[in-house]
Design a protein around this motif. Sequence first.
Motif, short mmCIF file in Angstrom:
data_model
loop_
_atom_site.label_atom_id
_atom_site.label_comp_id
_atom_site.label_asym_id
_atom_site.label_seq_id
_atom_site.Cartn_x
_atom_site.Cartn_y
_atom_site.Cartn_z
N GLN A 53 0.93 -1.32 0.01
CA GLN A 53 -0.09 0.01 0.06
C GLN A 53 0.86 1.32 0.01
O GLN A 53 1.91 1.22 0.77
N ARG A 54 0.73 2.36 -0.89
CA ARG A 54 1.27 3.46 -1.01
C ARG A 54 0.44 4.60 -0.25
O ARG A 54 -0.67 4.73 -0.32
N TYR A 55 1.20 5.33 0.78
CA TYR A 55 0.67 6.48 1.37
C TYR A 55 1.53 7.56 0.84
O TYR A 55 2.81 8.06 1.35
N GLU A 56 0.79 8.22 -0.16
CA GLU A 56 1.83 9.24 -0.90
C GLU A 56 0.67 10.66 -0.89
O GLU A 56 -0.42 10.66 -1.43
N ASP A 57 1.36 11.54 -0.42
CA ASP A 57 0.47 13.05 -0.45
C ASP A 57 1.45 14.00 -1.01
O ASP A 57 2.09 14.63 -0.72
N GLY A 58 1.03 13.96 -2.20
CA GLY A 58 1.82 15.02 -3.42
C GLY A 58 1.00 16.20 -3.45
O GLY A 58 -0.24 16.23 -3.88
N GLY A 59 1.61 17.45 -3.23
CA GLY A 59 0.97 18.64 -3.25
C GLY A 59 0.18 18.91 -1.98
O GLY A 59 -0.65 19.89 -2.02
N PHE A 60 0.80 18.26 -0.98
CA PHE A 60 0.02 18.72 0.63
C PHE A 60 1.07 19.19 1.39
O PHE A 60 2.12 18.51 1.52
N SER A 61 0.69 20.64 1.95
CA SER A 61 1.71 20.80 3.05
C SER A 61 1.57 20.00 4.17
O SER A 61 0.60 19.34 4.77
N GLY A 62 2.82 20.03 4.93
CA GLY A 62 2.78 19.35 6.31
C GLY A 62 2.30 20.35 7.40
O GLY A 62 2.76 19.95 8.69
N ALA A 63 1.95 21.46 7.16
CA ALA A 63 1.49 22.25 8.11
C ALA A 63 0.22 21.98 8.68
O ALA A 63 -0.47 22.27 9.68
N SER A 64 -0.55 21.02 8.16
CA SER A 64 -1.91 20.56 8.45
C SER A 64 -1.94 18.78 8.40
O SER A 64 -1.23 18.37 7.53
N LEU A 65 -2.58 18.21 9.17
CA LEU A 65 -2.73 16.97 9.32
C LEU A 65 -4.07 16.36 8.27
O LEU A 65 -4.19 15.13 8.17
N ASP A 66 -4.56 17.36 7.58
CA ASP A 66 -5.55 17.13 6.71
C ASP A 66 -5.22 16.90 5.19
O ASP A 66 -4.97 17.70 4.17
N ARG A 67 -4.63 15.54 5.04
CA ARG A 67 -4.17 14.83 3.92
C ARG A 67 -4.69 13.66 3.66
O ARG A 67 -4.70 12.69 4.65
N PRO A 68 -4.99 13.37 2.42
CA PRO A 68 -5.91 12.18 2.22
C PRO A 68 -5.09 10.69 2.72
O PRO A 68 -5.51 9.90 3.10
N ALA A 69 -3.76 10.70 1.96
CA ALA A 69 -2.96 9.25 2.38
C ALA A 69 -2.56 9.43 3.85
O ALA A 69 -2.47 8.29 4.49
N LEU A 70 -2.35 10.41 4.56
CA LEU A 70 -2.19 10.43 6.17
C LEU A 70 -3.42 10.00 6.76
O LEU A 70 -3.34 9.27 7.85
#
Length: 110
Positions: A53-70
């Motif tokens: 399984q790949r957990y990849e958030d391309g184009g998402f800032s690390g300033a928020s936890l609101d990321r699909p793969a995370l």
Amino acid sequence: MSELQPIVRCAVYTRKSTEEGLEQEFNTLQAQREAAEAYILSQKQNGWHTLAQRYEDGGFSGASLDRPALKQLLADIQARKVDCIVVYKVDRLSRSLLDFARLLSLFEME
């Protein structure tokens, strides 16, 4: 007599803040994953295995936890599908110290 090592299911999480360069044949998300997979392979004697399984958030800032793969990774941790998370650098998980501390407390509870 040798004991069998327990299997440690390792998820690789990758992130890049912008979408710039993600269209390239080999991009930073792939480079991060390769580095993490190499580390997991170095721990093979300890039972570590890379999850497909790949957990990849391309184009998402690390300033928020609101990321699909995370979010998917956290759900898979709660579902007990993941034993270990491997990242290229800690700031791939979060750039916020408070959010990082929250994530660590979630990981410890699971």
